[in-house]
Design an enzyme around this catalytic site. Sequence first.
Site, short mmCIF file in Angstrom:
data_model
loop_
_atom_site.label_atom_id
_atom_site.label_comp_id
_atom_site.label_asym_id
_atom_site.label_seq_id
_atom_site.Cartn_x
_atom_site.Cartn_y
_atom_site.Cartn_z
N HIS A 26 0.91 -1.15 0.00
CA HIS A 26 0.00 0.00 0.00
C HIS A 26 0.94 1.20 0.00
CE1 HIS A 26 -3.15 -2.80 1.20
NE2 HIS A 26 -2.44 -3.14 2.25
N HIS A 62 -6.95 -9.74 1.35
CA HIS A 62 -6.53 -9.88 2.75
C HIS A 62 -7.46 -10.92 3.36
CE1 HIS A 62 -5.53 -5.29 2.68
NE2 HIS A 62 -4.38 -5.91 2.70
N HIS A 114 -1.84 -12.28 4.34
CA HIS A 114 -2.06 -12.46 5.79
C HIS A 114 -2.99 -13.65 6.05
CE1 HIS A 114 -0.54 -8.38 5.85
NE2 HIS A 114 -1.66 -7.85 5.46
N ASP A 122 4.04 -4.49 2.40
CA ASP A 122 2.75 -4.05 2.93
C ASP A 122 2.74 -2.59 3.40
OD1 ASP A 122 0.26 -3.91 4.12
OD2 ASP A 122 0.47 -5.69 5.35
C1 NGQ Z 1 -4.99 -2.02 4.69
N1 NGQ Z 1 -3.49 -3.23 6.16
O1 NGQ Z 1 -5.92 -2.18 3.90
O2 NGQ Z 1 -4.16 -1.14 4.55
C2 NGQ Z 1 -4.88 -2.98 5.85
C3 NGQ Z 1 -5.55 -2.42 7.05
C4 NGQ Z 1 -7.89 -3.33 7.05
C5 NGQ Z 1 -3.13 -4.41 6.65
N2 NGQ Z 1 -4.03 -5.33 6.71
C6 NGQ Z 1 -7.01 -2.16 6.89
N3 NGQ Z 1 -1.93 -4.65 7.07
O3 NGQ Z 1 -7.45 -4.47 6.94
O4 NGQ Z 1 -9.08 -3.12 7.30
ZN ZN Z 2 -2.54 -5.00 2.98
#
Ligand code: NGQ
Ligand code: ZN
Length: 464
Positions: free
Chosen positions: A63, A241, A278, A329
């Site tokens: 990201h 995710h 993840h 990430d």
């Molecule tokens: C994200 N990041 O989309 O940037 C996510 C957090 C979520 C990570 N999972 C936000 N590390 O999963 O709702």
């Molecule tokens: Zn992510």
Amino acid sequence: MTQHAQSLFADHAFLPDGWRRNVLLEWDAAGTLTTVKADTSAPDGVARAAGPVLPGMPNLHSHAFQRAMAGLTEYRANATDTFWSWRELMYRFAARISPEGLAAIAQWLYIEMLKAGYTSVCEFHYVHHMADGERYANAPELMQRVVDAAQRSGIGMTMLPVLYQYSGFGSQAPRDDQRRFINTPDSLLELLRTVRDVRPESAALRYGVAPHSLRAVSEASLRTLLSGLDAISADAPIHIHIAEQTAEVDACLKTEGARPVQWLLDRFDVDARWCLVHATHVDEAETAALATSGAVAGLCLTTEANLGDGVFPAQAYLDAKGRIGIGSDSHIGVDWRSELRLLEYGQRLTRRQRNVLASADATHVADRLFAASLDGGARATGRAVGALQAGRQADWMVLDAAHPAIAEHAPDAWLSGVVFCEHGDTPVLDVYAGGDKLVENRRHRDEEPAYARYRAALAELLKN
Ligand code: NGQ
Ligand code: ZN
């Protein structure tokens, strides 16, 4: 002596069957390897690699905008800080990103990746709209900025526009602070078609999609998205995710009656096109089923450690021949060496053993994890990368043979030294992507102006 721009001779190179001597690499104008020949002699005048050559590592999860907040959330803001409280801070940051700021941050980030030896990136891109949630006049404005940043830096890209539709299981309405992310399957596919027209696919650029998580889509919207994607490109990569936090596993069990990985495997044709980012919280049955599916488990160890996610059962999964790849990430660390080291160290610390992720036929942990992440990472990109092999992109890094992590060691200890030892400067000296020498002597060709633009963008973001 003439220097042939399209060839390089290496005294040592890491080929699909391991370290080989006297390797000739040749590639064409499209940056595709045409010859990889070991145990050969150097043609007259051929350029010589400054040290041992390793394939470039794919970074399967990024990201980009989050690079600009690395190091800014390491203080206690709640009695108990968690992933979820970090996410509040991250959302506040995401609300402030401008197209120009994103362009500068992404370009600098991709330069940092290249310097580390990452030669491909999968960008899981979800900030699509203006701060108030309105479309940009040019709808894929932000996506296009990120693609342009990749092209300017020279890194290969898989752009994965993210479908974010709901705020939680059971199709809960999105939150106000998620409005920059929100699409329907149709509006997301439209964004994808538009950006693909103006920034067409090439050997260095591929598109796929990313349903954000099972929290953010429904079964029906995921089906619509995937059939729309198939109509555009039937083998385009799909990233999601999946099971990062135990709260998400619990909510999925409660509303859907199954754990996230199991739920997905039961309902969708999950195969090598898929990357499950993840897949941290998997039980034994899910671990085995995921390994058998051929999907890639996208592991982002430095971020997962930073956010307090948990430890993936890597030993059982690898022993079941599961595919892995690594990603940076949130970019708290931008170095594949730290990802691999932490993958093993998580196991050592929890099991009180050493060399946990080695196997009977791959006794060196670093070599096994490096090869596995190249293979799985390459699959996750949907591009022909990840090996010094004819037909793949000419992507590699040249190590400094005099670096204290490897000097005087035999080749079978080089990856161990590179991954596990930290002694000052990176051992990565030169980096090529698509046959272009982008990093020479630890410097990217554009790093000074790109860093200046990054700092200006950061100053702007951090201004009250
Ligand atoms: C994200 N990041 O989309 O940037 C996510 C957090 C979520 C990570 N999972 C936000 N590390 O999963 O709702
Ligand atoms: Zn992510």
